[in-house]
Structure formats: structure tokens, C-alpha cells
Design an enzyme around this catalytic site. Structure first.
Site, short mmCIF file in Angstrom:
data_model
loop_
_atom_site.label_atom_id
_atom_site.label_comp_id
_atom_site.label_asym_id
_atom_site.label_seq_id
_atom_site.Cartn_x
_atom_site.Cartn_y
_atom_site.Cartn_z
N SER A 209 0.85 -1.20 0.00
CA SER A 209 0.00 0.00 0.00
C SER A 209 0.88 1.24 0.00
CB SER A 209 -0.92 -0.03 1.22
OG SER A 209 -1.91 0.98 1.11
N ASN A 210 0.34 2.38 0.35
CA ASN A 210 1.13 3.61 0.43
C ASN A 210 0.58 4.49 1.56
OD1 ASN A 210 -1.02 5.41 -0.69
ND2 ASN A 210 -0.75 4.04 -2.43
N HIS A 211 1.13 5.70 1.68
CA HIS A 211 0.84 6.53 2.86
C HIS A 211 -0.39 7.42 2.73
CE1 HIS A 211 4.50 5.35 4.79
NE2 HIS A 211 5.21 5.68 3.73
#
Ligand code: PMT
Length: 402
Positions: A209-211
Site C-alpha cells: 500500500s502507500n501513505h
């Protein structure tokens, strides 16, 4: 746009930013508002009541009774008089009082009595602003329907630098103008917003995923909703406080789910804003069981995910508007402009991971917005709410819209 005839109750509390309330008062009066000021006792350590009385053209109130006559300053009457109660700056102390119903001065009594909308512009040092108790108080106040005018980033009185400066008076004025002059210009328009990250499973317990927090997307959803649109949100997994009933809200996890949910409503949409940070790649194979730890390294094979904005861009009709985001770490402008063409966007919002106060997770952003024609506008570091409204203002200049 003006504030002609609007009655603004301006609360000023003890903070170094109180000196800015003189400028704010001037701006409000110049915009046509009638301004009545209430100061907390400590506010007068930072600015004199005489300054604010002169600029507001009204006596400044701070006590329950008027000193000379013993006459009562009726807090209920004041609360009912106002079209809007703005407290700028609001200190951590007053935020805590408001959040917990304390009523030990005229300002907090008026707060409890006011039936009008309340806007709060906090000002404090950066660590205070991030303290869990302050964050909890702000969140509680939001849940009461109060609007927090997010503090801006920059140099602070302590000498430190970060988020905590009271929103600049010009930006506060803009918020008020928007509130009073919102012409519901997006009424009747259906708007799709993709937001948040996507999560691509590796096995039942792990994912890529990412932030992205979803804050930028949510600010856009709220801005469109406040300006009259019917808003459809397709959101990746986020942990934000959201009044989902205000929107057509669909929670998804993966890029494929986001694509399916967005494509199913795309033909009915007038405007689509792709604010999601979609994972470009997903594990080629999702293990049904938790991948066991072994002594050797693991090589992951990734497959390309669907490009949601790209695919829907191919289906874009002449009367639809598509807005994209670009999150870049290098060659920002060139990459953003290339994405605008490639994905058939009408407008692209560039935010850089290299700019302080911009990008993932923060409450603020700094953007440059490019039109297909090559024209662009840049913002200062501002709250994501302010940035969202700037994007909406730009959408209104797109020829399809006019
Ligand atoms: O959520 P926050 O914490 O508030 O942070 C906001 C943000 C930084 C995530 C947001 O402002 C932002 O920049 N979102 C887009 C990030 C991104 O994925 O950029 P990109 O350059 O990889 O993608 C370009 C555009 O194509 C974007 O509009 C993206 O939504 C879209 N896209 C990308 C890949 C993909 N598979 N499908 C897409 O639709």
C-alpha cells in the site's frame, strides 16, 4: 463577493497571533461585516481592547458586566445576534473549554449560547498542535459541527518551524466569503471522487500500500458537497472521521475494486476527481495461507494494476470533466503535464513530496494546478480544505463548464 450586512462575532483569545486579529477585523469591516469583538482576559496581554474597538467601531466586551454601569453583557443575546461566531486566534486552553463545556468567562458562555455556525482558527506551538489532547478536542469540536480553520505552517513565535500559525487573516476572510456567498454553483452536478490508498494483498495478513490518508480526497468531497454537488466517493481504506451520510460512499480495498465501483457510476458523472493513490502494482499471486518465514530471501512478482483514471479517460464524454493528481518526486512539472495528456485529464493537480507541508497524511498541501491549455496556478502551503476550494474554482474555468 462581500460580507455586506453580515453580523460577525469575533472572539480573540490569549495567543501571540492575537496581534493578527487587528488586521482580520479590518478585513471583515472592509468586506462589509458588522463586527462585535469578545476578548478573553489574557487576549489583552497581546493586543489592546482599544485597538480592536477602534477597528471594529464597537466597544469590545470581555466581562459579564459593564464596569462603569454594572449593566449585564447578555451572552444569550450576543449568541443570537451573530450570523457567525469566529474565534481567531483560539488558544489550546479555550479549545479545551469549548470541547468540554466549561463556562468561566463571557467568551465561553457565548460559545455555549450561540446558535449560529462557529469557526475556530487555532494558534499554538507545533508540538501543542499535535498533542493528542488538542487533537481530541479539535475532533470533538468538529463533531459538534464547528469548523476548524486549520493552522498553517511556517515560523512560530517559539523560533521553531511547523504547523501552528493561525490561518492568515486573508485566508480566514476567504473562508467566510465562501461560507456566506456559496452560490451552490455545483448544484445538480454529480461528482465522483476516488480517494485514499489501495491495499493489494500478498497473503491473508499482508499487503502492499502507500501513505495516503484520504484527507485531500475528503476535503474535495466536502467542498463539492458544500457547493451543491451530489458527491459519490469511492474510498480506499482510510481512518478518518467522516459523516458518510452526506455522500454516496463506497469503501473498497484494491485497485480492481476501486475500478469496478468507479466504472459502474462513471457514465452518470459530470465531474470525476481522481485523488486516490492507487497502487500501480499488485502481487501476481495472492497466497491463500500466510507466507511462512524461511532462511532464504523472497522474490515478489508484481503485476501491473488497472489504471483507473487512464481507462475511464478513454471513455470520457465531451461534457465530462476529469481531474487528476500527480504525486511526483522529480521532474515534477514535466511528469504532471505528461500525465494530463496521457490520461485525458482536463486539469491536473501537482503535489510534490519534496515540498514542506505538501503531500501525504498532512492537513496541509501545496499544489500547482495545470490546465490542458498549459496555463497554471500555484498555491501557498494551505489547509487541504482551502486547496480543495481552489481546485473547484479552477474546475469552474474549464470551457466544458462554462
Ligand atoms: O490522501 P492524502 O494523505 O491527503 O494525500 C493526498 C495525495 C498526495 C495522495 C493526493 O493529493 C495525490 O497526489 N493523489 C494521487 C497520487 C498518485 O497516485 O499519483 P500518480 O501520479 O501515481 O497518479 C496520477 C493519477 O492517476 C492520479 O489522479 C491517480 O489517482 C490516478 N491513478 C494512478 C494509478 C492507477 N492505477 N489508477 C489511477 O487512477
Amino acid at each position: 463577493m462581500s460580507l455586506q450586512g453580515k453580523k460577525i462575532l469575533l472572539g480573540v483569545t490569549g495567543s501571540i497571533a492575537a496581534y493578527k486579529s487587528a488586521h482580520l477585523t479590518r478585513l471583515l469591516v472592509k468586506a462589509g461585516a458588522e463586527v462585535q469583538i469578545i476578548m478573553s482576559a489574557s487576549a489583552s496581554d497581546f493586543i489592546t481592547p482599544l485597538t480592536l474597538a477602534t477597528l471594529s467601531k464597537n466597544p469590545v466586551l470581555s466581562q459579564f458586566k459593564k464596569d462603569e454601569t454594572g449593566e449585564w453583557n447578555n451572552h444569550v443575546k450576543l449568541g443570537l445576534w451573530a450570523d457567525l461566531f469566529l474565534i481567531a486566534p483560539v488558544s489550546a486552553n479555550t479549545l479545551a473549554k469549548f470541547a468540554n463545556g466549561l463556562c468561566d468567562n463571557l467568551l465561553s458562555a457565548v460559545y455555549l449560547s450561540a446558535r449560529c455556525p462557529v469557526m475556530l482558527a487555532p494558534a499554538m506551538d507545533l508540538d501543542m498542535y499535535q498533542h493528542p489532547s488538542v487533537l481530541a478536542n479539535m475532533s470533538k469540536l468538529r463533531s459538534f459541527g464547528n469548523q476548524i480553520l486549520d493552522a498553517e505552517s511556517g515560523e512560530l513565535a517559539s523560533g521553531l518551524s511547523g504547523q501552528g500559525r493561525m490561518m492568515e487573516p486573508e485566508h480566514i476572510l476567504l473562508e467566510l466569503l465562501r461560507y456566506f456567498n456559496s452560490s451552490q454553483e455545483f448544484k445538480g452536478k454529480k461528482v465522483l471522487i476516488t480517494m485514499g490508498p489501495t491495499q493489494e494483498a500478498l497473503d491473508p495478513v499482508r499487503f502492499i500500500s502507500n501513505h495516503s490518508s484520504g484527507k485531500m480526497g475528503l476535503a474535495l468531497a466536502k467542498a463539492f458537497q458544500e457547493r451543491g454537488a451530489d458527491v459519490y466517493v469511492v474510498s480506499g481504506p482510510v481512518s478518518l472521521e467522516v459523516e458518510k451520510e452526506k455522500f454516496h460512499w463506497k469503501d473498497v480495498n484494491t485497485a480492481n475494486e476501486m475500478f469496478r465501483a468507479s466504472s459502474s457510476i462513471h457514465p452518470q458523472m459530470d465531474i470525476c476527481v481522481f485523488a486516490a493513490a492507487v497502487a500501480d502494482y499488485a502481487p501476481a499471486k495472492v497466497s491463500e495461507e500466510k507466507i511462512k518465514k524461511s532462511d532464504s530471501n523472497v522474490i515478489l512478482e508484481l503485476k501491473k494494476n488497472v489504471d483507473i483514471a487512464g481507462e475511464l479517460g478513454k471513455l470520457k464524454k465531451i461534457n465530462q470533466i476529469h481531474v487528476g493528481f500527480a504525486l511526483e518526486t522529480e521532474n515534477e512539472k514535466e511528469n504532471a503535464k505528461a500525465k494530463l495528456q496521457k490520461k485525458n485529464f482536463d486539469l491536473i493537480v501537482l503535489n510534490s513530496t519534496r515540498e514542506e507541508g505538501a503531500g501525504f497524511k498532512l492537513d496541509t498541501n501545496k499544489v500547482e494546478i495545470f490546465q490542458g491549455s498549459g496555463q497554471s496556478v500555484s498555491s501557498e502551503v494551505s489547509s487541504k480544505d482551502v486547496i480543495a476550494n481552489l481546485i473547484l474554482d479552477q474546475i469552474k474555468t474549464i470551457p466544458v463548464w462554462i
